[in-house]
Design a protein around this motif. Structure first.
Motif, PDB file in Angstrom:
ATOM      1  N   ASP A 103      37.444 105.521  96.632  1.00 53.96           N
ATOM      2  CA  ASP A 103      37.822 106.358  97.779  1.00 53.96           C
ATOM      3  C   ASP A 103      36.575 107.051  98.309  1.00 53.96           C
ATOM      4  OD1 ASP A 103      38.829 108.175  99.583  1.00 53.96           O
ATOM      5  OD2 ASP A 103      40.126 109.223  98.176  1.00 53.96           O
ATOM      6  N   HIS A 104      36.305 106.850  99.580  1.00 56.70           N
ATOM      7  CA  HIS A 104      35.101 107.417 100.192  1.00 56.70           C
ATOM      8  C   HIS A 104      35.035 108.934 100.069  1.00 56.70           C
ATOM      9  CE1 HIS A 104      38.251 107.690 103.248  1.00 56.70           C
ATOM     10  NE2 HIS A 104      37.612 108.763 103.673  1.00 56.70           N
ATOM     11  N   SER A 105      36.181 109.604  99.908  1.00 51.41           N
ATOM     12  CA  SER A 105      36.147 111.065  99.766  1.00 51.41           C
ATOM     13  C   SER A 105      35.471 111.489  98.464  1.00 51.41           C
ATOM     14  CB  SER A 105      37.560 111.652  99.838  1.00 51.41           C
ATOM     15  OG  SER A 105      38.335 111.261  98.733  1.00 51.41           O
ATOM     16  N   ASN A 106      35.249 110.525  97.568  1.00 50.86           N
ATOM     17  CA  ASN A 106      34.517 110.785  96.324  1.00 50.86           C
ATOM     18  C   ASN A 106      33.066 110.297  96.390  1.00 50.86           C
ATOM     19  OD1 ASN A 106      36.754 111.921  94.969  1.00 50.86           O
ATOM     20  ND2 ASN A 106      37.545 109.876  94.509  1.00 50.86           N
ATOM     21  N   ILE A 146      36.063 113.326 108.304  1.00 53.81           N
ATOM     22  CA  ILE A 146      34.638 113.594 108.545  1.00 53.81           C
ATOM     23  C   ILE A 146      34.414 113.900 110.017  1.00 53.81           C
ATOM     24  CG2 ILE A 146      32.306 112.648 108.458  1.00 53.81           C
ATOM     25  CD1 ILE A 146      33.216 110.914 106.098  1.00 53.81           C
ATOM     26  N   GLN A 147      34.990 113.069 110.895  1.00 51.67           N
ATOM     27  CA  GLN A 147      34.850 113.289 112.332  1.00 51.67           C
ATOM     28  C   GLN A 147      35.406 114.659 112.726  1.00 51.67           C
ATOM     29  OE1 GLN A 147      36.864 109.756 113.849  1.00 51.67           O
ATOM     30  NE2 GLN A 147      34.929 108.963 114.585  1.00 51.67           N
ATOM     31  N   SER A 148      36.548 115.008 112.144  1.00 53.71           N
ATOM     32  CA  SER A 148      37.133 116.317 112.438  1.00 53.71           C
ATOM     33  C   SER A 148      36.184 117.438 112.035  1.00 53.71           C
ATOM     34  CB  SER A 148      38.469 116.460 111.699  1.00 53.71           C
ATOM     35  OG  SER A 148      39.028 117.733 111.902  1.00 53.71           O
ATOM     36  N   THR A 203      40.704 120.808 109.885  1.00 54.16           N
ATOM     37  CA  THR A 203      39.735 121.036 108.816  1.00 54.16           C
ATOM     38  C   THR A 203      39.455 122.525 108.666  1.00 54.16           C
ATOM     39  OG1 THR A 203      38.678 118.954 109.466  1.00 54.16           O
ATOM     40  CG2 THR A 203      37.502 120.312 107.896  1.00 54.16           C
ATOM     41  N   THR A 204      39.499 123.011 107.439  1.00 56.89           N
ATOM     42  CA  THR A 204      39.173 124.406 107.156  1.00 56.89           C
ATOM     43  C   THR A 204      37.660 124.582 107.140  1.00 56.89           C
ATOM     44  OG1 THR A 204      39.134 124.021 104.772  1.00 56.89           O
ATOM     45  CG2 THR A 204      41.257 124.625 105.754  1.00 56.89           C
ATOM     46  N   LYS A 205      37.219 125.829 107.034  1.00 56.03           N
ATOM     47  CA  LYS A 205      35.778 126.092 106.964  1.00 56.03           C
ATOM     48  C   LYS A 205      35.160 125.437 105.731  1.00 56.03           C
ATOM     49  CE  LYS A 205      35.717 130.408 109.605  1.00 56.03           C
ATOM     50  NZ  LYS A 205      35.397 131.853 109.577  1.00 56.03           N
ATOM     51  N   SER A 206      35.843 125.553 104.599  1.00 55.77           N
ATOM     52  CA  SER A 206      35.322 124.894 103.392  1.00 55.77           C
ATOM     53  C   SER A 206      35.416 123.382 103.530  1.00 55.77           C
ATOM     54  CB  SER A 206      36.098 125.360 102.150  1.00 55.77           C
ATOM     55  OG  SER A 206      37.475 125.040 102.248  1.00 55.77           O
ATOM     56  N   GLY A 207      36.447 122.918 104.245  1.00 62.40           N
ATOM     57  CA  GLY A 207      36.599 121.483 104.473  1.00 62.40           C
ATOM     58  C   GLY A 207      35.472 120.911 105.308  1.00 62.40           C
ATOM     59  N   ILE A 236      29.159 116.992 103.214  1.00 60.95           N
ATOM     60  CA  ILE A 236      28.646 116.496 101.930  1.00 60.95           C
ATOM     61  C   ILE A 236      29.044 115.035 101.727  1.00 60.95           C
ATOM     62  CG2 ILE A 236      28.889 116.719  99.416  1.00 60.95           C
ATOM     63  CD1 ILE A 236      29.156 119.757  99.859  1.00 60.95           C
ATOM     64  N   ILE A 237      30.302 114.733 102.049  1.00 60.75           N
ATOM     65  CA  ILE A 237      30.790 113.354 101.918  1.00 60.75           C
ATOM     66  C   ILE A 237      30.015 112.420 102.838  1.00 60.75           C
ATOM     67  CG2 ILE A 237      32.774 111.839 102.356  1.00 60.75           C
ATOM     68  CD1 ILE A 237      34.573 114.201 101.493  1.00 60.75           C
ATOM     69  N   LEU A 238      29.799 112.834 104.080  1.00 55.55           N
ATOM     70  CA  LEU A 238      29.065 111.998 105.033  1.00 55.55           C
ATOM     71  C   LEU A 238      27.639 111.757 104.567  1.00 55.55           C
ATOM     72  CD1 LEU A 238      28.740 110.498 107.695  1.00 55.55           C
ATOM     73  CD2 LEU A 238      28.260 112.696 108.802  1.00 55.55           C
ATOM     74  N   ASN A 239      26.988 112.786 104.068  1.00 56.40           N
ATOM     75  CA  ASN A 239      25.615 112.639 103.576  1.00 56.40           C
ATOM     76  C   ASN A 239      25.544 111.615 102.451  1.00 56.40           C
ATOM     77  OD1 ASN A 239      22.736 113.695 103.373  1.00 56.40           O
ATOM     78  ND2 ASN A 239      23.473 114.077 101.305  1.00 56.40           N
ATOM     79  N   ALA A 240      26.531 111.655 101.554  1.00 51.92           N
ATOM     80  CA  ALA A 240      26.554 110.697 100.448  1.00 51.92           C
ATOM     81  C   ALA A 240      26.874 109.286 100.941  1.00 51.92           C
ATOM     82  CB  ALA A 240      27.569 111.139  99.401  1.00 51.92           C
ATOM     83  N   LEU A 241      27.871 109.170 101.814  1.00 53.11           N
ATOM     84  CA  LEU A 241      28.228 107.855 102.362  1.00 53.11           C
ATOM     85  C   LEU A 241      27.037 107.214 103.070  1.00 53.11           C
ATOM     86  CD1 LEU A 241      31.786 108.141 103.997  1.00 53.11           C
ATOM     87  CD2 LEU A 241      31.104 106.656 102.112  1.00 53.11           C
ATOM     88  N   SER A 242      26.320 108.028 103.816  1.00 49.64           N
ATOM     89  CA  SER A 242      25.178 107.505 104.577  1.00 49.64           C
ATOM     90  C   SER A 242      24.081 106.969 103.670  1.00 49.64           C
ATOM     91  CB  SER A 242      24.609 108.599 105.490  1.00 49.64           C
ATOM     92  OG  SER A 242      25.569 108.995 106.449  1.00 49.64           O
TER      93      SER A 242
END
Length: 377
Positions: free
Chosen positions: A91-94, A116-118, A129-133, A139-145
């Motif tokens: 799962d990309h969220s991980n 991520i787009q949100s 998306t919340t502030k923490s979200g 963080i997820i996008l940085n890792a995926l990239s």
């Protein structure tokens, strides 16, 4: 190969991701690979400080502190023992866990980039998306990239990811591997249907429109209620919502339109129940605003259910093909009119036939073969 699958934290209740991980595990094992599944252990969240609204943050400690330490220990052990191990983050969220794994031997499955787009401020995702979200999604996008091996479930999702990639200069092996489904999804036999209608007696003898999915805003469950309202003068069936419980907003709409007696909720049915529901419904309506793929479309088609879904990518462009009916997710009348077309027996039979053919494109063995080829590169 020795493959370690990285699964989801169980308290997060990521039902579809659990199904995906189980499918991939089954496929790897059938292909002769050695597979072991790892996921964050439930430790701090067991403390259950609900009064302090701290469960989410305790879960973050389990996921983002303890589990990375566990991965580092495992990686070090495999290095010292010279074990050749590949990793598949299901799962990309991980994707964050990629920082603690060998990038050349780690594959990530990316199911969508909507959250991520949100988090980046996109307004067409129908995700909140919340502030923490927002921080988490960055963080997820940085890792995926930074992933060298990545499989997106659709061209639509891959193109969206490429558009927001923050590390475009890294050499990457990113490709599309469409989702597949279990072979359990085929027309249900009379025994399973009888078991379903015995368990849920309110279904017996009823005409059914089915929706399968969560209560997220983007799933557009309100459209089903409004479509039912449009059909009530010339159709005497019920709408079955299978999945998460209906939201307060949807329940209020049901009450306002006075269709309460024509709505049934089935909370997270098991596979046999889902297959039986697909097999007996007059149509599976999937009016989602945004998806990375749209799994229920091909599951329903494989079970012989006509599908009516949104005229948006990837549902229309990649998944449903020429075998589904399409309508505007903001227009319940257009969905009602598409449903009425199925009253024509010959037309309905043709839609079902095309659905069976379309579902064959998402072959289980071929999907696993593509994953094995990508993980070996």
């Amino acid at each position: 190969m020795n493959i370690i699958l990285i699964g989801n934290y169980k308290p997060d209740n990521q039902f579809s991701m659990r199904i995906f991980a189980e499918l991939i595990e089954e496929g790897y094992k059938k292909s002769g690979e050695n597979v072991f599944v790892m996921r964050p252990n439930i430790f701090f969240s067991k403390l259950n400080y609900t009064k302090l609204n701290a469960n989410k943050w305790l879960g973050y400690i389990d996921k983002f502190v303890l589990f990375p330490m566990k991965l580092l220990v495992l990686r070090g052990k495999n290095f010292l023992l010279r074990h050749s191990v590949h990793y598949h983050i299901c799962d990309h969220s991980n994707a964050f866990y990629l920082h603690f794994l060998p990038k050349n031997k780690t594959l990530i499955s990316c199911h969508d980039v909507l959250a991520i787009q949100s988090g980046l401020g996109f307004t067409n995702t129908y995700c909140s998306t919340t502030k923490s979200g927002i921080v988490l999604q960055k963080i997820i996008l940085n890792a995926l990239s930074g992933a060298k091996k990545l499989a997106a479930v659709s061209d639509f999702t891959l193109n969206q990811l490429i558009e927001i990639d923050v590390k475009p200069n890294i050499i990457k092996n990113w490709k599309v591997i469409h989702n597949t489904f279990s072979k359990k999804f085929s027309p249900s036999n009379e025994q399973n249907i009888h078991q379903l209608t015995t368990k849920f007696k309110q279904l017996k003898g009823k005409k059914i429109i089915l929706h399968v999915g969560s209560s997220l805003e983007r799933k557009n469950r309100k459209l089903l209620v409004k479509t039912l309202y449009e059909l009530q003068n010339d159709w005497d069936g019920i709408v079955v919502f299978a999945g998460d419980k209906l939201s307060v907003e949807v329940l209020e709409l049901i009450e306002n339109l006075k269709v309460t007696d024509k709505i049934i909720q089935i909370y997270r049915p098991d596979n046999d129940d889902i297959v039986a529901l697909y097999s007996i419904c007059q149509a599976m309506i999937f009016p989602s605003y945004s998806e990375g793929f749209g799994w229920p479309i091909i599951e329903a088609q494989a079970c012989g259910a006509p599908v009516i879904t949104s005229n948006k990518a990837p549902m229309m462009t990649e998944v449903g093909g020429n075998a589904a009916l399409y309508a505007d997710p903001d227009d319940p009348i257009s969905f009602a009119n598409q449903f009425r077309k199925l009253n024509n027996v010959a037309f309905r039979a043709d839609v079902i036939r095309l659905g069976y053919e379309n579902a064959k494109r998402f072959n289980f063995e071929n999907t696993i073969k593509q994953y094995i080829e990508l993980i070996q590169k």
